[in-house]
Design a protein around this motif. Sequence first.
Motif, mmCIF file in Angstrom:
data_model
loop_
_atom_site.group_PDB
_atom_site.id
_atom_site.type_symbol
_atom_site.label_atom_id
_atom_site.label_comp_id
_atom_site.label_asym_id
_atom_site.label_seq_id
_atom_site.Cartn_x
_atom_site.Cartn_y
_atom_site.Cartn_z
ATOM 1 N N UNK A 271 -26.268 24.623 -7.551
ATOM 2 C CA UNK A 271 -26.041 25.927 -6.725
ATOM 3 C C UNK A 271 -26.346 25.607 -5.086
ATOM 4 N N UNK A 272 -27.441 24.814 -5.160
ATOM 5 C CA UNK A 272 -27.631 23.891 -4.020
ATOM 6 C C UNK A 272 -26.358 23.702 -3.384
ATOM 7 N N UNK A 273 -25.101 22.453 -3.772
ATOM 8 C CA UNK A 273 -23.811 22.222 -3.364
ATOM 9 C C UNK A 273 -23.106 23.521 -3.070
ATOM 10 N N UNK A 274 -23.638 24.044 -4.055
ATOM 11 C CA UNK A 274 -22.236 25.040 -3.461
ATOM 12 C C UNK A 274 -23.027 26.069 -2.721
ATOM 13 N N UNK A 275 -24.211 26.589 -2.421
ATOM 14 C CA UNK A 275 -24.169 27.066 -1.141
ATOM 15 C C UNK A 275 -23.903 26.880 0.210
ATOM 16 N N UNK A 276 -24.369 25.114 0.493
ATOM 17 C CA UNK A 276 -23.996 23.558 1.171
ATOM 18 C C UNK A 276 -21.954 24.366 1.639
ATOM 19 N N UNK A 277 -21.196 24.286 0.775
ATOM 20 C CA UNK A 277 -20.465 24.042 0.600
ATOM 21 C C UNK A 277 -19.749 25.295 1.073
ATOM 22 N N UNK A 278 -20.081 26.932 0.802
ATOM 23 C CA UNK A 278 -19.884 27.973 1.179
ATOM 24 C C UNK A 278 -20.595 28.220 2.812
ATOM 25 N N UNK A 279 -21.617 27.449 3.131
ATOM 26 C CA UNK A 279 -22.461 27.980 4.619
ATOM 27 C C UNK A 279 -21.337 27.345 5.582
ATOM 28 N N UNK A 280 -20.156 26.197 4.514
ATOM 29 C CA UNK A 280 -19.682 25.440 6.660
ATOM 30 C C UNK A 280 -18.282 25.858 6.214
ATOM 31 N N UNK A 281 -18.007 26.501 5.063
ATOM 32 C CA UNK A 281 -16.189 26.737 5.104
ATOM 33 C C UNK A 281 -16.351 28.912 5.525
ATOM 34 N N UNK A 282 -17.575 29.327 5.466
ATOM 35 C CA UNK A 282 -18.021 30.816 5.271
ATOM 36 C C UNK A 282 -18.176 31.158 6.797
ATOM 37 N N UNK A 283 -18.205 32.349 7.750
ATOM 38 C CA UNK A 283 -18.918 32.930 8.539
ATOM 39 C C UNK A 283 -19.973 32.892 8.185
ATOM 40 N N UNK A 284 -21.244 32.419 9.394
ATOM 41 C CA UNK A 284 -22.737 32.135 9.091
ATOM 42 C C UNK A 284 -23.432 33.642 8.131
ATOM 43 N N UNK A 285 -23.916 33.485 7.057
ATOM 44 C CA UNK A 285 -24.128 34.334 6.469
ATOM 45 C C UNK A 285 -25.609 34.841 6.845
ATOM 46 N N UNK A 286 -26.033 36.414 7.129
ATOM 47 C CA UNK A 286 -27.154 36.771 7.694
ATOM 48 C C UNK A 286 -28.059 36.555 7.062
ATOM 49 N N UNK A 287 -29.567 36.259 7.393
ATOM 50 C CA UNK A 287 -30.997 36.423 7.067
ATOM 51 C C UNK A 287 -31.322 37.609 6.281
ATOM 52 N N UNK A 288 -30.495 38.183 5.535
ATOM 53 C CA UNK A 288 -30.356 39.155 4.949
ATOM 54 C C UNK A 288 -29.993 38.834 3.587
ATOM 55 N N UNK A 289 -28.805 38.342 3.570
ATOM 56 C CA UNK A 289 -28.375 36.816 2.669
ATOM 57 C C UNK A 289 -29.461 36.606 1.596
ATOM 58 N N UNK A 290 -30.482 35.601 2.339
ATOM 59 C CA UNK A 290 -31.143 34.945 2.112
ATOM 60 C C UNK A 290 -31.916 36.094 1.321
ATOM 61 N N UNK A 291 -32.125 36.874 1.869
ATOM 62 C CA UNK A 291 -33.363 37.914 1.889
ATOM 63 C C UNK A 291 -33.771 38.623 0.158
#
Lengths: 209, 209, 209
Positions: free
Chosen positions: C73-93
């Motif tokens: 899950x961590x590595x998938x998130x890191x890859x997504x963060x690099x290739x997707x537009x910035x995720x808002x804080x709401x996604x984290x919540x």
Amino acid sequence: MTSEYFHFLSIIGVAFFAISGTLLGHEKSVGGFGVVVVATVTAIGGGTLRDILLNKPVFWIAQPDYLYATYIAIFASILSIRHLPDLSNTTMLLMDAVGMAIFNIIGIEKALIEGADMVVAITMGMTTGIFGGLMRDVICREVPLVMGEELYSTACLSGGLTYAALFTLEVSYIWCIIGAFAVTVFLRLGAIHFGWQPNLFRKSSFKRS
Amino acid sequence: MTSEYFHFLSIIGVAFFAISGTLLGHEKSVGGFGVVVVATVTAIGGGTLRDILLNKPVFWIAQPDYLYATYIAIFASILSIRHLPDLSNTTMLLMDAVGMAIFNIIGIEKALIEGADMVVAITMGMTTGIFGGLMRDVICREVPLVMGEELYSTACLSGGLTYAALFTLEVSYIWCIIGAFAVTVFLRLGAIHFGWQPNLFRKSSFKRS
Amino acid sequence: MTSEYFHFLSIIGVAFFAISGTLLGHEKSVGGFGVVVVATVTAIGGGTLRDILLNKPVFWIAQPDYLYATYIAIFASILSIRHLPDLSNTTMLLMDAVGMAIFNIIGIEKALIEGADMVVAITMGMTTGIFGGLMRDVICREVPLVMGEELYSTACLSGGLTYAALFTLEVSYIWCIIGAFAVTVFLRLGAIHFGWQPNLFRKSSFKRS
């Protein structure tokens, strides 16, 4: 034989972490015995968590000599601080690097002895190596080193992977220990003196992708 | 007999810490049940760590009356806060002092019962006495009391040494408890009201050396 | 059957918390593997504390697949963060809300299996649900969500009470789980999108009393 290595290594690791905790506590002007509390938490925090996770007797309760080593290191540091010129923050970081490298190795080894999977063992090594310093930084309200820009958890992980590689190659214990220790301390020295930073996941990597 | 003393003392200690946590949580304007979470962590944090370290069943799981005492103390404090004029920060510190003095004693005694060495027992007493309040302060992002200028861990340690001395002299339990409690609370009262500070390791000691 | 539900649920919960930790770590510009450390602590912190409190083998040591799920899950998130537009804080919540709802349920259930009293079980559910996120926020030096103005621990407690009510009514496991999950997530969604706040103990309640 092995258990003697690890007993000796633990004593050294505990002492180095105790010194790093004393230096940071002193730096933050902690009053009275508060500095002893911070330094003790730093010294025994990682190993305590490791033993709790593995459901083993906590090392400093089973063998109080770890606690004596901690207190001796703390009082020796306090006396040195009083009589020596001010130590730079770098000294604290060096002490922390040695403590982390040693506890990383002991964490991995203890997990392997319990029959843990190698991924679990490396996780346990990082937990043991990082947690004491993390508690020190949280209590002192500093940015935890593990959150900083310079190589830290990466150095710890690299040491762990070195240990795992040498262990898999059936190299003798002493060389597994020396190899993992050298890699972790080398990377931390580079981080401390030259500001080495990993750029694997940092925001700047957006520009290149 | 002894175990009854300690059960009663623990209930009192848990309640005092719960009140201190509620007061700090309220002070920091924690919303909703967050204040209950902080206060519960404060009340049962130190004792929980003690039981985990000694590998005993966690006290509030084995005997839920500690948890009931915690929740009753929290709700009583919340009602008091609503209907009384604002309580000063001093009230919080007094509650914390009583809780710390009691948990210090219980920590030492439980460690001795497990056959621990006296140095380990005193360390365990300090852990039990300080850890709940430390978690409260970390969660509320306050400077931990243990890091402050006034006597805190020194008061806890002095109580522990008093207990150890009286215990070694084979004084009866009740007087060991009263002696250690009185020393810790007396030193904390001095720290709270007169700002007593230990100057054993503070930077100002440089001038004298 | 039940244990399969819980194994599956835990894997999901661990993954959601791992994503929330990665997002916050990235947001705070944590360098290198530090983000993996924060995310791992977030993912396995609550469940680890639960197992230690209940004196059971720690879940990710006994069954390393939880650790693999965390790292994937961590590595998938890191890859997504690099290739997707910035995720808002709401996604984290949102990730945090799902993780909390799931771990709350598992904490309650594991405590009940151990024969704990219902008050202890609900406390254990809240501990399991809240603790990982609390460690994430403390390490990242953010105001812990549990200390915030919006519904958080209240949402967790409401889920726990729903579970307890359905359990007492002898509803089948799957509906206990769905009910508790729905209540917690619904309240958190309201808190995130509409800023729902509990005003049970806030200072503003002085005006009305």
